[in-house]
Write an enzyme that holds these catalytic residues in place. Sequence first.
Site, short mmCIF file in Angstrom:
data_model
loop_
_atom_site.label_atom_id
_atom_site.label_comp_id
_atom_site.label_asym_id
_atom_site.label_seq_id
_atom_site.Cartn_x
_atom_site.Cartn_y
_atom_site.Cartn_z
N VAL A 6 4.65 7.57 14.28
CA VAL A 6 5.34 8.42 15.24
C VAL A 6 6.41 7.67 16.04
O VAL A 6 7.47 8.23 16.35
CB VAL A 6 4.30 9.13 16.16
N ASN A 57 -2.28 1.64 14.52
CA ASN A 57 -0.94 2.11 14.91
C ASN A 57 0.01 1.00 15.34
O ASN A 57 0.35 0.86 16.52
CB ASN A 57 -1.04 3.16 16.02
N TYR A 96 -6.01 8.24 1.74
CA TYR A 96 -5.60 6.92 2.26
C TYR A 96 -6.76 6.24 2.98
O TYR A 96 -7.01 5.05 2.80
CB TYR A 96 -4.41 7.11 3.21
N ALA A 99 0.85 -1.20 0.00
CA ALA A 99 0.00 0.00 0.00
C ALA A 99 0.87 1.23 0.00
O ALA A 99 2.02 1.19 0.43
CB ALA A 99 -0.89 0.02 1.25
N1 LIG Z 1 1.49 0.40 10.25
C1 LIG Z 1 0.28 0.68 10.69
O1 LIG Z 1 0.12 1.25 11.77
C2 LIG Z 1 -0.93 0.30 9.89
C3 LIG Z 1 -2.20 0.59 10.40
C4 LIG Z 1 -3.31 0.24 9.66
C5 LIG Z 1 -3.16 -0.40 8.44
N2 LIG Z 1 -1.91 -0.66 7.95
C6 LIG Z 1 -1.81 -1.32 6.64
O2 LIG Z 1 -0.97 -2.46 6.79
C7 LIG Z 1 -0.20 -2.64 5.63
C8 LIG Z 1 1.26 -2.70 6.00
O3 LIG Z 1 1.62 -1.52 6.68
P1 LIG Z 1 3.12 -1.20 7.04
O4 LIG Z 1 3.14 -0.34 8.24
O5 LIG Z 1 3.93 -2.43 7.03
O6 LIG Z 1 3.49 -0.25 5.82
P2 LIG Z 1 4.78 -0.25 4.91
O7 LIG Z 1 4.76 1.00 4.10
O8 LIG Z 1 5.99 -0.51 5.74
O9 LIG Z 1 4.53 -1.51 3.98
C9 LIG Z 1 3.92 -1.44 2.74
C10 LIG Z 1 4.87 -2.05 1.74
O10 LIG Z 1 4.26 -2.01 0.47
C11 LIG Z 1 5.27 -1.70 -0.47
N3 LIG Z 1 4.63 -1.15 -1.65
C12 LIG Z 1 4.11 0.09 -1.82
N4 LIG Z 1 3.61 0.22 -3.06
C13 LIG Z 1 3.79 -0.98 -3.67
C14 LIG Z 1 3.47 -1.48 -4.95
N5 LIG Z 1 2.87 -0.71 -5.88
N6 LIG Z 1 3.79 -2.76 -5.25
C15 LIG Z 1 4.41 -3.55 -4.34
N7 LIG Z 1 4.74 -3.12 -3.11
C16 LIG Z 1 4.43 -1.85 -2.78
C17 LIG Z 1 6.22 -0.75 0.23
O11 LIG Z 1 7.51 -0.70 -0.35
C18 LIG Z 1 6.21 -1.33 1.64
O12 LIG Z 1 7.24 -2.26 1.81
C19 LIG Z 1 -0.54 -1.50 4.68
O13 LIG Z 1 -1.51 -1.96 3.78
C20 LIG Z 1 -1.13 -0.46 5.60
O14 LIG Z 1 -2.06 0.36 4.93
C21 LIG Z 1 -0.80 -0.32 8.65
#
Ligand SMILES: NC(=O)c1ccc[n+]([C@@H]2O[C@H](COP(=O)([O-])OP(=O)(O)OC[C@H]3O[C@@H](n4cnc5c(N)ncnc54)[C@H](O)[C@@H]3O)[C@@H](O)[C@H]2O)c1
Length: 330
Positions: free
Chosen positions: A196, A182, A153, A86
Site C-alpha cells: 500500500v 509489511n 501466497y 517469489a
Molecule cells: N515486502 C514485504 O512486505 C514482504 C513481507 C513478507 C515477506 N516478503 C518476502 O520477501 C521477499 C522479497 O519481497 P519484496 O517485497 O522485495 O518483493 P519483490 O516482488 O519486490 O521481490 C521479489 C523479486 O523476485 C523476482 N522474481 C519473481 N519470480 C522469480 C523467479 N522465478 N526467478 C527469479 N526471480 C524472480 C521478482 O522479479 C522480484 O524482483 C519475497 O520472498 C517476499 O515474499 C516481503
Amino acid sequence: MNYVDAYKGKTVLVTGGAGAIGSNLTRALAEAGAQKVIVLDDLSSAERWNVPDLPNVAFVHASVLDEETLKHVFFQGPQIVYHLAALFANQNSIDHPERDLLVNGLGTLKTLQYAHLTRVERVVYASSGCSVYGKSPLPLREDFLSMDLDTPYQITKMLGELYCNFFRNYYGLATVRTRFFNSYGPGEIPGRYRNVIPNFIYWAMNGQPLPITGSGEETRDWTYVGDIVDGLLRAGSMPEAVGEAMNLASGVETRVIDVATWINELTGNEAGVVYTERRKWDTKSRLLASIDKARQLIGYEPKTEFREGLARTVAWFRENWDKIVASARF
Ligand SMILES: NC(=O)c1ccc[n+]([C@@H]2O[C@H](COP(=O)([O-])OP(=O)(O)OC[C@H]3O[C@@H](n4cnc5c(N)ncnc54)[C@H](O)[C@@H]3O)[C@@H](O)[C@H]2O)c1
C-alpha cells in the site's frame, strides 16, 4: 567479528535481488565488502535499473526455476544465499495460484537443493509474518503458526519454511527463516500487486485520492526496509540465527488512515482519501509482531521512526519519478 565485517571477501547470492527488499540488501552486502554479490532475478516484478550499479554486483537475468542458471550461479561458489525470489503477494497468488506454487514452492526447493549440493554455508529464507501466523493472538510470536491461511501466497510462504526445516533436519543445511511484516522504503516500485505505501505515494504524487480498502482503522506493523536489511545481515552471519525462525518487524502498530494522512501531508496532496470495499482475503484487521526473539538472539533493533522512513521513501520517489512512472505496473 562484527556481523557486517563477516561479509568481507564473501560471494553471496541474492535471489530476487532486483526487488524491493533484495535491491536494498544487495547494496548493503556490496558496501559491506562482499567480493561478489550475484543477483539472480527474472525481472517478473522488478526493473533492471533497481539493481545497484556497483563493481562487485553481478546481475543474472533468469528464473530460479531454470536448471542451467542454477548450475551457473551455484558453481560460482556462493557461501551465503539469501532466497528472496517469489511471486509477490496475496492478490497476485489468487490471480495466479499455479505460478505462485511454481515460483514460491518449486523455486525454493530447487534453491535449497543446489545450496545443499554445493555446500553453501547458510541459506536465509524470506518468509512472511503476515502469512504464517493466520489469526494468532497479537503480538505475533514465532511459535504460534496457523493452518487456517487465506491465500495461496500464505500457503507457499509457509511451504518454503517447511522445506527449509527439512533441509536443516535431514541434510544439516544451515537455514534461517526470517519473517517480514509489511516492508516499505526506497526501492519498491508501485504496481497492482504491490504494498500500500508505494501505491499511496504514487497516487498522492499524481494528485489522486488514496483508496482505503476498509475503515482505515485497520493496523499493520510497517517496517522500514533498511531495518529489515540490518536484520538480514545479522541473520546471514551470526551463529545464533542458524535453525531459527525470527520476526523482522518494527514492533509498532500503525493505522492505515494515519499512513494515508501522513503521505498526503508529505506530498502536498489535497485530494484526501476514499473508502472502498475490503478485499475478501484481507481478514486481519490488526497486525503486530513481537520482535523479542530477534532482539535477544541477534541484537536486532529497528531504528527508523515511521514518519522519517516515509519521508525517505517520498524523497526516493521524487529522485526517480520519471523511471517510476515508466515502470509502475497497474
Ligand atoms: N515486502 C514485504 O512486505 C514482504 C513481507 C513478507 C515477506 N516478503 C518476502 O520477501 C521477499 C522479497 O519481497 P519484496 O517485497 O522485495 O518483493 P519483490 O516482488 O519486490 O521481490 C521479489 C523479486 O523476485 C523476482 N522474481 C519473481 N519470480 C522469480 C523467479 N522465478 N526467478 C527469479 N526471480 C524472480 C521478482 O522479479 C522480484 O524482483 C519475497 O520472498 C517476499 O515474499 C516481503
